[in-house]
Write an enzyme that holds these catalytic residues in place. Sequence first.
Site, PDB file in Angstrom:
ATOM      1  CD  GLN A 188     -17.383 -24.598   2.636  1.00 16.90           C
ATOM      2  OE1 GLN A 188     -16.514 -24.128   1.880  1.00 16.90           O
ATOM      3  NE2 GLN A 188     -16.875 -26.053   2.555  1.00 16.90           N
ATOM      4  CG  HIS A 254     -13.574 -25.320  -1.961  1.00 16.48           C
ATOM      5  ND1 HIS A 254     -12.823 -25.912  -2.799  1.00 16.48           N
ATOM      6  CD2 HIS A 254     -14.078 -25.982   0.063  1.00 16.48           C
ATOM      7  CE1 HIS A 254     -12.830 -27.328  -1.809  1.00 16.48           C
ATOM      8  NE2 HIS A 254     -13.319 -26.442  -0.376  1.00 16.48           N
ATOM      9  CE1 TYR A 369     -12.419 -33.314   2.473  1.00 19.76           C
ATOM     10  CE2 TYR A 369     -13.260 -32.943   0.476  1.00 19.76           C
ATOM     11  CZ  TYR A 369     -12.806 -32.459   1.838  1.00 19.76           C
ATOM     12  OH  TYR A 369     -12.273 -31.179   1.757  1.00 19.76           O
TER      13      TYR A 369
END
Length: 476
Positions: A188, A254, A369
């Site tokens: 990310q 994150h 998750y």
Amino acid sequence: MQKYLRIALLLFGTIATTMAFKNRPNYTAVTAIKHNVIATPAENYATYCSGCHGEKMDAFTDRQWKHGNKLTDLMKAIKNGYADEGMPAFAKTFSDKEIKELSEYILKGIKNVEAYNFDDAPVSNIFKSDKLTIKLDTIATGIEVPWGMAFLPDGAMLITNRHGELYRVKDKKKQLISGVPEVLAEGQGGLFDVLLHPDFAKNSLIYFTYSKPKKVNGKLLATTAIMRAKLNGNTLTDQSIIFEALPYATTRHHYGGRMVFDKGYLYISVGERGNEKQNPQSLEENQLGKVHRIKDDGTIPADNPFKDKAGKATSLYCYGNRNPQGLAINPLSGALWENEHGPRGGDEINIITPGTNYGWPLTSYGINYDGKPITDKATAPGIQAPELYWVPSIAPSGMAFITGDVYKPWKGALLVGSLRFKYLNLCYLDGNKIVSQEKLLKNIGRLRDVRVGPDGYIYVAVEKPASAVYRLVPVQ
């Protein structure tokens, strides 16, 4: 005896799942329990199921259903279990009527999740909503992951590509700008937000958030950082790093990375880098999982709420945040609003106030998750509850308040992009309260950012499959 019975129920009370029990022992059938009082389906879920599947049933239902998610499938799973997968049988615990009612209760959560499964991709650039019809005007294309947008005084836009490029766009033509910082474009990570200094017309200063790499003992680490630079034509000069979130980490997710200016102060969101056990609740030499406030040159305001061991103010403004992806100032109240990703369920909108704990991971409306609960608390004393939470998770991104009269039916509302479900979320407000929501631009693509430009129009940045920036134009 009642205490041990309750513990046993929480341990063994579970409904069908294939993901949460890979490392759990195979349970046998639950001992029969006679009800003195008829419990509601919600109470039965809380007593028998929440210990393994989390407090919020909707979060549990947001999953793949190996054995089916129809009423008959759920009834069969609850009644007979799947012993080899750790799912006990409840035939001796519940009557057939109770099993059916519990299954119907779970179906409500499944239907809530399925409400986000929109129809096929749009067939035109015209979109109708409850109060307004708009068309999309394409401003820029060919930017793979347009993460952030800013508006220059001459009518041009600055658009970041998460992979590490910055573009100037004017008259629908884009030019590459040189001098951007080196980014770690993995996972990310990459080049995130772009923001103009409030006095840009005088000083030409712009700010970037990005994943800054660093090698330590042969390991490649990264963190969320801010670079300030001057924009001279299509070149950045006088670059300086004014903020680095510590500690650096090996993870690639994150980061947070959203920025907003207010009253001369720069607010920055920083994610907890996937280490919820250590970072978001730690206030000593840990800047991850927080929102920060600094001055425009990176120095720290003396009245910030947290101090270090020497009594000196730190950049920390609030804490207990997971992965904040949106920051915006409400023009009516002046309050700072934020959104952040939860795990499976529990994405949040918060009103940020100094010194406040927003709970992660002590409280959450979501589960992990793998299907296991993160915490048994959605709220707790001393922790600020969100103004809104989403179950299932929509993966919120940029956010903006609608001002001006271009969109009169939406004036004063809040916009939030959805990455997961590929739409624009419209929140109608009554003061600081979110009173209703509407889904706009369904299936437009992973909506990464939304801004209201100085011309009063809404601009959205979309990735996969479109990879474009659009302006929303009302249709008369």
